[in-house]
Design an enzyme around this catalytic site. Structure first.
Site, PDB file in Angstrom:
ATOM      1  CB  ALA A 206      63.095  83.189  43.156  1.00 53.20           C
ATOM      2  CG  HIS A 207      57.991  80.014  43.354  1.00 48.38           C
ATOM      3  ND1 HIS A 207      56.827  79.095  43.688  1.00 48.38           N
ATOM      4  CD2 HIS A 207      57.728  80.372  42.132  1.00 48.38           C
ATOM      5  CE1 HIS A 207      56.395  78.720  42.246  1.00 48.38           C
ATOM      6  NE2 HIS A 207      56.418  80.007  41.676  1.00 48.38           N
ATOM      7  CB  CYS A 331      44.055  66.621  36.955  1.00 46.10           C
ATOM      8  SG  CYS A 331      43.074  65.423  36.307  1.00 46.10           S
TER       9      CYS A 331
HETATM   10  C1  LIG Z   1      56.393  77.254  38.230  1.00 43.00           C
HETATM   11  C2  LIG Z   1      57.178  76.727  36.324  1.00 43.00           C
HETATM   12  C3  LIG Z   1      56.979  77.384  35.842  1.00 43.00           C
HETATM   13  C4  LIG Z   1      55.985  78.935  36.148  1.00 43.00           C
HETATM   14  O1  LIG Z   1      57.052  79.768  37.008  1.00 43.00           O
HETATM   15  P1  LIG Z   1      56.604  80.590  38.318  1.00 43.00           P
HETATM   16  O2  LIG Z   1      56.868  81.666  38.753  1.00 43.00           O
HETATM   17  O3  LIG Z   1      54.998  80.033  39.228  1.00 43.00           O
HETATM   18  O4  LIG Z   1      55.157  81.858  37.172  1.00 43.00           O
HETATM   19  C5  LIG Z   1      57.543  77.965  34.531  1.00 43.00           C
HETATM   20  N1  LIG Z   1      57.971  76.803  33.568  1.00 43.00           N
HETATM   21  C6  LIG Z   1      58.100  75.425  34.799  1.00 43.00           C
HETATM   22  C7  LIG Z   1      59.145  74.733  34.278  1.00 43.00           C
HETATM   23  C8  LIG Z   1      57.702  74.945  35.825  1.00 43.00           C
HETATM   24  O5  LIG Z   1      58.188  74.625  37.207  1.00 43.00           O
END
Ligand SMILES: *Cc1c(COP(=O)(O)O)cnc(C)c1O
Length: 387
Positions: A206-207, A331
């Site tokens: 969701a975020h 990095c």
């Molecule tokens: C941010 C992200 C994740 C991880 O998601 P979270 O909700 O932060 O654990 C996995 N895959 C991709 C492509 C992302 O951009």
């Protein structure tokens, strides 16, 4: 920490919560606090909220509500998809081959590597071209009868490239091989319709689309052989034990609903600014390359490598100037190693160390982009002088 006027250009890392999402979540922290597994009024009210949220998410996957599993984040969805299907495929039919790409998020890469190291899976990387895309013919050559799972990222977090998921899904389906896509970056701007994507499993978080952190979902096609990665109570159709986080689940569903219904407007508002940003940087700065695909990329995403520039110093100087950007990957300072994603595109060390990711969002203005474009060339030339 000095806080002068800051411009946020890192929407691929995370997004702020939409106020409408926050409002939808609020009652479930207090008066509607029930456990959806309880029998009484409070439980039923929580259960209602949970199932409404599930229906909303199912609408955008174009799937059955019973095919939506709520998890704690995008990372957990990726983990459940890979670990849950691979271990089951090994037990059920001795399938021990895992196929991913070198441009996956660590949530996929590290899970696949663990499956290889501790469970004896053979991990194979499908190559990508210089723009970060999978070639269908390579997939056809490498997919096998004993392939337990194919996992290919939908839209890349580091370079923005969008993969032809539907075509990949068609190949996997015709071979009877389970197919997962990490769609965590895709939720904000792309269709999640699983019938056109032809996927068995889709991860979202969701975020990345103006919802809260710490909540995700996994689409699991009916009939997919999968075991839970987390065991306990029978929640989430037995696939993800633990009392559901109702306020966050409500938030995810609301955020996805808004993101998907306002998608066209949002694309329109970020894409022309993003195109202007890319065009100006390529024109005004020397020894720069756009990384990822020029067209088949997320509409809010720009990523570059600058020859002979220290990427960490670049981020630091931009931060001082008031711009929050990213190198595109985590990095480590002190021991500069170019990102695995950039290396897999064939970008050499000298270029890859100078990476910059600029990602736009709902609150990005034309004035902010102009400001950024007036600062960046000066910062780059300063950094090239001190080397
Ligand atoms: C941010 C992200 C994740 C991880 O998601 P979270 O909700 O932060 O654990 C996995 N895959 C991709 C492509 C992302 O951009």
């Amino acid at each position: 920490m000095v806080k002068k006027k800051q411009v946020y250009l890192d929407y691929a890392a995370t997004t702020p919560i939409d106020p409408r999402v926050m409002q939808a979540m609020m009652p479930y922290f207090s008066e509607e606090f029930g456990n959806p597994s309880s029998y009484h009024y409070y439980g039923q009210s929580a259960e209602n909220a949970l199932e409404n949220a599930r229906d909303k998410v199912a609408k955008y996957f174009q799937c059955l509500s019973s095919e939506v599993i709520f998890t704690s984040c995008g990372t957990e969805s990726d983990n459940l998809a890979l670990r849950g299907t691979a271990i089951q495929a090994l037990k059920e039919r001795g399938a021990s081959h895992i196929l991913i790409t070198p441009v996956e998020h660590h949530a996929v890469t590290r899970t696949a590597q663990q499956l290889s190291k501790f469970y004896g899976f053979e991990l194979e990387y499908l190559p990508v071209d210089q723009l970060g895309r999978v070639n269908i013919d390579d997939l056809i050559t490498r997919i096998r009868q004993d392939t337990a799972i194919v996992s290919i990222i939908y839209a890349n977090n580091e370079i923005g490239t969008i993969n032809p998921i539907g075509a990949i899904g068609e190949i996997c389906r015709s071979r009877g091989v389970t197919f997962h896509t990490d769609a965590v970056q895709a939720g904000a701007y792309l269709s999640l319709n699983v019938n056109s994507l032809q996927t068995d499993l889709v991860s979202i978080g969701a975020h990345k689309f103006y919802g809260p952190k710490g909540i995700g979902a996994l689409y699991v096609r009916q009939g997919t052989s999968i075991i839970p990665a987390q065991t306990g109570g029978g929640q989430e159709f037995g696939l993800r034990a633990g009392t559901q986080n109702i306020p966050y689940i409500v938030g995810l569903a609301e955020a996805l609903d808004i993101a998907q219904t306002e998608r066209e407007n949002r694309i329109r508002s970020v894409k022309h600014l993003r195109d202007h940003l890319i065009g100006t940087i390529l024109e005004e700065i020397s020894d720069v390359q756009l990384t990822g695909h020029p067209d088949e990329r997320l509409p809010n995403h720009a990523s570059f490598v600058f020859y002979g520039v220290d990427g960490n110093a670049l981020l630091m100087m931009l931060d001082i100037e008031g711009f929050a950007c990213s190198s595109g990957s985590a990095c480590k300072t002190g021991n500069p190693e170019p990102s695995e994603v950039l290396s897999s595109l064939g970008i050499t060390h000298d270029w890859a160390l100078g990476s910059l990711r600029v990602t736009l969002g709902n609150f990005t203005t034309a004035a902010e982009i102009e400001e950024f474009l007036s600062v960046l060339p000066k910062v780059i030339s300063k950094l090239r002088k001190i080397r």
